[in-house]
Motif scaffolding. Sequence first.
Motif, PDB file in Angstrom:
ATOM      1  N   THR A 194       0.787  -1.241   0.000  1.00  0.00           N
ATOM      2  CA  THR A 194       0.000   0.000   0.000  1.00  0.00           C
ATOM      3  C   THR A 194       0.814   1.283   0.000  1.00  0.00           C
ATOM      4  N   LEU A 195       1.980   1.299   0.617  1.00  0.00           N
ATOM      5  CA  LEU A 195       2.755   2.537   0.672  1.00  0.00           C
ATOM      6  C   LEU A 195       3.600   2.714  -0.591  1.00  0.00           C
ATOM      7  N   GLN A 196       3.730   3.959  -1.007  1.00  0.00           N
ATOM      8  CA  GLN A 196       4.580   4.266  -2.152  1.00  0.00           C
ATOM      9  C   GLN A 196       6.046   4.181  -1.750  1.00  0.00           C
ATOM     10  N   LYS A 197       6.871   3.737  -2.711  1.00  0.00           N
ATOM     11  CA  LYS A 197       8.305   3.752  -2.459  1.00  0.00           C
ATOM     12  C   LYS A 197       8.795   5.186  -2.482  1.00  0.00           C
ATOM     13  N   THR A 198       9.633   5.532  -1.510  1.00  0.00           N
ATOM     14  CA  THR A 198      10.086   6.913  -1.386  1.00  0.00           C
ATOM     15  C   THR A 198      11.596   6.990  -1.305  1.00  0.00           C
ATOM     16  N   SER A 199      12.074   8.222  -1.273  1.00  0.00           N
ATOM     17  CA  SER A 199      13.519   8.444  -1.221  1.00  0.00           C
ATOM     18  C   SER A 199      14.019   8.339   0.208  1.00  0.00           C
ATOM     19  N   ALA A 200      15.300   8.655   0.388  1.00  0.00           N
ATOM     20  CA  ALA A 200      15.912   8.550   1.714  1.00  0.00           C
ATOM     21  C   ALA A 200      15.137   9.371   2.727  1.00  0.00           C
ATOM     22  N   MET A 201      15.223   8.949   3.981  1.00  0.00           N
ATOM     23  CA  MET A 201      14.340   9.510   4.989  1.00  0.00           C
ATOM     24  C   MET A 201      14.685  10.932   5.393  1.00  0.00           C
ATOM     25  N   MET A 202      15.827  11.118   5.979  1.00  0.00           N
ATOM     26  CA  MET A 202      16.126  12.387   6.622  1.00  0.00           C
ATOM     27  C   MET A 202      17.227  13.109   5.876  1.00  0.00           C
ATOM     28  N   ARG A 203      16.837  14.198   5.294  1.00  0.00           N
ATOM     29  CA  ARG A 203      17.809  14.968   4.532  1.00  0.00           C
ATOM     30  C   ARG A 203      18.608  15.869   5.458  1.00  0.00           C
ATOM     31  N   ALA A 204      19.757  16.315   4.960  1.00  0.00           N
ATOM     32  CA  ALA A 204      20.545  17.262   5.739  1.00  0.00           C
ATOM     33  C   ALA A 204      19.768  18.556   5.846  1.00  0.00           C
ATOM     34  N   ASP A 205      20.106  19.387   6.826  1.00  0.00           N
ATOM     35  CA  ASP A 205      19.409  20.647   6.963  1.00  0.00           C
ATOM     36  C   ASP A 205      19.794  21.586   5.828  1.00  0.00           C
ATOM     37  N   ALA A 206      19.239  22.797   5.866  1.00  0.00           N
ATOM     38  CA  ALA A 206      19.410  23.716   4.751  1.00  0.00           C
ATOM     39  C   ALA A 206      20.863  24.093   4.529  1.00  0.00           C
ATOM     40  N   THR A 207      21.688  23.998   5.548  1.00  0.00           N
ATOM     41  CA  THR A 207      23.086  24.369   5.392  1.00  0.00           C
ATOM     42  C   THR A 207      23.938  23.197   4.963  1.00  0.00           C
ATOM     43  N   GLY A 208      23.320  22.030   4.854  1.00  0.00           N
ATOM     44  CA  GLY A 208      24.078  20.857   4.414  1.00  0.00           C
ATOM     45  C   GLY A 208      24.871  20.210   5.522  1.00  0.00           C
ATOM     46  N   GLY A 209      24.570  20.544   6.779  1.00  0.00           N
ATOM     47  CA  GLY A 209      25.306  19.984   7.895  1.00  0.00           C
ATOM     48  C   GLY A 209      24.912  18.554   8.162  1.00  0.00           C
ATOM     49  N   PRO A 210      25.645  17.854   9.001  1.00  0.00           N
ATOM     50  CA  PRO A 210      25.324  16.467   9.316  1.00  0.00           C
ATOM     51  C   PRO A 210      24.032  16.369  10.092  1.00  0.00           C
ATOM     52  N   ALA A 211      23.446  15.176  10.077  1.00  0.00           N
ATOM     53  CA  ALA A 211      22.156  14.976  10.736  1.00  0.00           C
ATOM     54  C   ALA A 211      22.237  15.273  12.224  1.00  0.00           C
ATOM     55  N   ARG A 212      23.370  14.921  12.868  1.00  0.00           N
ATOM     56  CA  ARG A 212      23.460  15.131  14.304  1.00  0.00           C
ATOM     57  C   ARG A 212      23.418  16.604  14.681  1.00  0.00           C
ATOM     58  N   ALA A 213      23.855  17.478  13.760  1.00  0.00           N
ATOM     59  CA  ALA A 213      23.798  18.907  14.051  1.00  0.00           C
ATOM     60  C   ALA A 213      22.368  19.404  14.136  1.00  0.00           C
ATOM     61  N   ALA A 214      21.456  18.710  13.461  1.00  0.00           N
ATOM     62  CA  ALA A 214      20.053  19.120  13.457  1.00  0.00           C
ATOM     63  C   ALA A 214      19.411  18.955  14.828  1.00  0.00           C
ATOM     64  N   TRP A 215      20.034  18.184  15.723  1.00  0.00           N
ATOM     65  CA  TRP A 215      19.454  17.957  17.042  1.00  0.00           C
ATOM     66  C   TRP A 215      19.580  19.176  17.940  1.00  0.00           C
ATOM     67  N   LYS A 216      20.511  20.070  17.629  1.00  0.00           N
ATOM     68  CA  LYS A 216      20.712  21.233  18.489  1.00  0.00           C
ATOM     69  C   LYS A 216      19.485  22.135  18.491  1.00  0.00           C
ATOM     70  N   GLY A 217      18.879  22.312  17.308  1.00  0.00           N
ATOM     71  CA  GLY A 217      17.718  23.186  17.202  1.00  0.00           C
ATOM     72  C   GLY A 217      16.565  22.774  18.096  1.00  0.00           C
ATOM     73  N   PRO A 218      16.074  21.534  17.992  1.00  0.00           N
ATOM     74  CA  PRO A 218      14.966  21.118  18.858  1.00  0.00           C
ATOM     75  C   PRO A 218      15.268  21.229  20.350  1.00  0.00           C
ATOM     76  N   LEU A 219      16.499  20.897  20.737  1.00  0.00           N
ATOM     77  CA  LEU A 219      16.844  20.947  22.163  1.00  0.00           C
ATOM     78  C   LEU A 219      16.981  22.374  22.672  1.00  0.00           C
ATOM     79  N   GLN A 220      17.202  23.330  21.762  1.00  0.00           N
ATOM     80  CA  GLN A 220      17.310  24.728  22.163  1.00  0.00           C
ATOM     81  C   GLN A 220      15.963  25.442  22.140  1.00  0.00           C
ATOM     82  N   ASN A 221      14.933  24.778  21.623  1.00  0.00           N
ATOM     83  CA  ASN A 221      13.609  25.381  21.515  1.00  0.00           C
ATOM     84  C   ASN A 221      12.805  25.060  22.780  1.00  0.00           C
ATOM     85  N   ALA A 222      12.392  26.097  23.506  1.00  0.00           N
ATOM     86  CA  ALA A 222      11.706  25.894  24.792  1.00  0.00           C
ATOM     87  C   ALA A 222      10.388  25.143  24.619  1.00  0.00           C
ATOM     88  N   GLU A 223       9.645  25.437  23.556  1.00  0.00           N
ATOM     89  CA  GLU A 223       8.372  24.753  23.355  1.00  0.00           C
ATOM     90  C   GLU A 223       8.569  23.277  23.044  1.00  0.00           C
TER      91      GLU A 223
END
Length: 400
Positions: A194-223
Amino acid sequence: MTTNEHTEPTRLRMVAADSWRFSLIALIAFLTLVDLFATQAILPSLVIKFGVSRATMGFAVNASTFGMAVAGIAVALFGRGIDRRNGIWISLAILAIPTTLLSQTDSIVVFAFLRVAQGLCMSTAFTLTMAYLAEHFSARQTTSALAAYVTGNVASNFFGRLMSAAVADSFGISTNFLTFAALNLVGAALVWFTLQKTSAMMRADATGGPARAAWKGPLQNAELRACFAIGFLILFVFIGTFTYVNFQLVAAPVSLSPMALGLVYFVFLPSMLTTPLAGRVAASLGPRMGIGATLALAILGLLLLLATSLPIVLAGMALVAIGTFLAQAIATGHVSRTASRDRAAASGIYLASYYAGGLAGSFVIGQIYDRVGWTACVAVLAVVLAGAIAVARVLQTPKT
């Protein structure tokens, strides 16, 4: 033919298509998570089989939440190259292996490790499905899609527990686990077809940094940090409540049989009707008031669990389920809307925190139950939900 006459059939077709997709999402969620809570329905029987304390058995059964937390982080960090459909169906197919092995073990340690393995597989499928939904639905549809997924989770709690109790009571514990292994394979087949085949899951952020760098944003967001804490506290209470209330129901004066204990979980049926309304609740009240109101309802339900009358206890269980599932759906949707850039990492952290809360609730409430008793458990659980309501005060209604 007028413009309205042209647009009305088109609108109806779109509504029908959305209903079909949301139903499919709910069914996939059901088959992904049905193993997670079904085993709780046979906890008293497992205590007798393994000859361990209630707290030990409760912790072993809920060890799956540890696997859920670990896999949520791992997939978010290292799953950028995973095709979503393949990742989901393969995870569900592999899930059948530890589920089958659970039918053969007599060791509590092996049982706990197999539950962890189940959690790893379920969480991998869960996280990949969350990413799939975020990428295939508009921002307007995302909350409804996630609510459909949570509704499937509710259904897995209800039908999974009912099926587990019925099969174990009629055919034995081993047959119970073999039945759920078959459901794992059905889930894998459903995703494949039933599900469509898709591309890779998690792309790099807009700056092209590694995936682990993307974790800083959520942890710095109070909400987002508040949502992570709320998720932890919600499953802490849900697991703590629905694991150990079983022992109250089989003890005097209620004294339910194993089969009757399974029927008790019709209390999840109202949640299947209310959880899809999470999007409307969040839209009308906002995330802060929505989570506050739904968890206040759950606190009321907890207080009813102190009664000795079965109908009152069942009403309390229903209110706890309604309140916690609605709050979870609202919090999940808020994470998705708030984390516009680092959604995958934010979802991974939320799921890790959510399932870590479940493991903590199993351990802490188990110790309190064995050492102090059920009244103390309810008091602690109510205080934890009050804490979640306080944390939710920082949440703001997102801009449209």
